[in-house]
Enzyme design. Sequence first.
Site, PDB file in Angstrom:
ATOM      1  N   ASP A 191       0.861  -1.191   0.000  1.00  0.00           N
ATOM      2  CA  ASP A 191       0.000   0.000   0.000  1.00  0.00           C
ATOM      3  C   ASP A 191       0.896   1.240   0.000  1.00  0.00           C
ATOM      4  O   ASP A 191       1.566   1.535   0.994  1.00  0.00           O
ATOM      5  CB  ASP A 191      -0.903  -0.020   1.235  1.00  0.00           C
ATOM      6  CG  ASP A 191      -1.877   1.152   1.275  1.00  0.00           C
ATOM      7  OD1 ASP A 191      -1.792   2.028   0.401  1.00  0.00           O
ATOM      8  OD2 ASP A 191      -2.718   1.187   2.188  1.00  0.00           O
ATOM      9  N   ASP A 220      -2.633   2.568  -6.155  1.00  0.00           N
ATOM     10  CA  ASP A 220      -1.664   2.640  -5.058  1.00  0.00           C
ATOM     11  C   ASP A 220      -1.655   1.386  -4.191  1.00  0.00           C
ATOM     12  O   ASP A 220      -1.059   1.385  -3.107  1.00  0.00           O
ATOM     13  CB  ASP A 220      -1.920   3.872  -4.189  1.00  0.00           C
ATOM     14  CG  ASP A 220      -3.272   3.838  -3.498  1.00  0.00           C
ATOM     15  OD1 ASP A 220      -4.174   3.139  -3.997  1.00  0.00           O
ATOM     16  OD2 ASP A 220      -3.437   4.513  -2.467  1.00  0.00           O
ATOM     17  N   GLU A 221      -2.283   0.295  -4.648  1.00  0.00           N
ATOM     18  CA  GLU A 221      -2.334  -0.944  -3.876  1.00  0.00           C
ATOM     19  C   GLU A 221      -2.071  -2.137  -4.801  1.00  0.00           C
ATOM     20  O   GLU A 221      -2.671  -2.244  -5.875  1.00  0.00           O
ATOM     21  CB  GLU A 221      -3.696  -1.128  -3.205  1.00  0.00           C
ATOM     22  CG  GLU A 221      -4.032  -0.069  -2.179  1.00  0.00           C
ATOM     23  CD  GLU A 221      -5.412  -0.282  -1.583  1.00  0.00           C
ATOM     24  OE1 GLU A 221      -5.602   0.074  -0.402  1.00  0.00           O
ATOM     25  OE2 GLU A 221      -6.296  -0.815  -2.290  1.00  0.00           O
TER      26      GLU A 221
END
Length: 422
Positions: A13, A108-109
């Site tokens: 993350d 973003d993950e």
Amino acid sequence: MEQYTKPTVLFVDMNSFFASCEQQVNFYLRDRPVAVCVYTGRQGCVIAPSIEAKKLGVRLGMRLDEATQSCPGLVPVEINAQRYREFHGAIIEVLRTFTPDVFPKSIDEVVVDLTRCQLMYKDVGEVARQIKSDIRTKVGDWLRCSIGIAPNAFLAKLGSGLQKPDGLVMITPETIDDVLKDLSLTDLPGIGQRMANRLQAQGILTPLDLRYALPERLRVVCNSIIGWHWHLRLNFGGEVELETVEYKSMQAMRTVSAGQRQSPEQLDELLQSLCLSLERRMIKQDVFCQDVTFYCRYHDGRNYCDEIKLPEPGQDSMELYTLIRQRFGRFQDVDRCEPILSCSIRSMSVSVSRFMPAQLVPFSLFENNTRKNTLRKAVYDVKAKFGSDKIMRATELRDHPVFRTVMGFGSIKDLDDDQNPF
């Protein structure tokens, strides 16, 4: 139930990703509170505060004037979607040096599954630390990530959120109860307040209660298979939905600046651009939609929503646009209200759902659409091969394209979409 207890799944993350990318390319922004916004006017909305800004009380969704009152030194920066796509791509390249089993879940993950590489990596914690180091050295020295490690992606995602920023948490059968005992139901990924209320009404008050509830009971309480899925995830019963799933819906959304709200022509162009964006995505996925939803918000807190069931599966942007405009007109005539696209509008979105594969779309009883559908697909094939500006529909021609994409943190299915703003 077979047990999958080895912690071989990593959930990476990226911390305050958009703002960190801006700080990476602009040294002047480092160690300063930064807010990435669609527009930097006083009515602009904060969509990504930096780590420093979060510590000073700036939150996602704040209006910029409110955020600057909370944090007088806040530096607003306009969103740069292409920059974040490029950083995302570079991070994926780094992660794929460890394993081919890399599953982006959002911009973003990312899930990194080392299950098939256990002979290569004896210490998964060391792999996580190496990933952090490689992202800093190969992508950007200002980029930080929190990593959760667990036997499945659900628990790994839970672990990634427990220590931020730059955290590293491992969840195993030996530690899971200690992790869960201090959490609330809404701390678990995918459980919102409404679902938490439903669980609590049936006596499932905490994550530990959820873990030890019988799967049959969870099926009944949740009224869906999701209860069974939570049982599997919390009791190491294997992976659930690791692969990126097929589209259930597509949405195009824009925030409108104060200057643009004053022009009915620009608002109309914006609606066309949203429909064109969805047309492009549906053609790329080779599907037609059967449901269309238009939604907009106003600065005084009001909203307007229109859900449309199409008489026949649709894909053409101008047909969707025309239908939405016709519905506007009827609503305004009946209610004698101000125009839906008025100067007080703050944002608008169009979404499509209930998809049908193009091969299964029946012939129309009233019109032969085959040639038109084939031509539409051919246009986008040409765009993909030679560039989005080499062949364009008349509705795509704009002297000054002014609308900025509201780039969310959810789906990443369209990250490689062509860069045609319409």
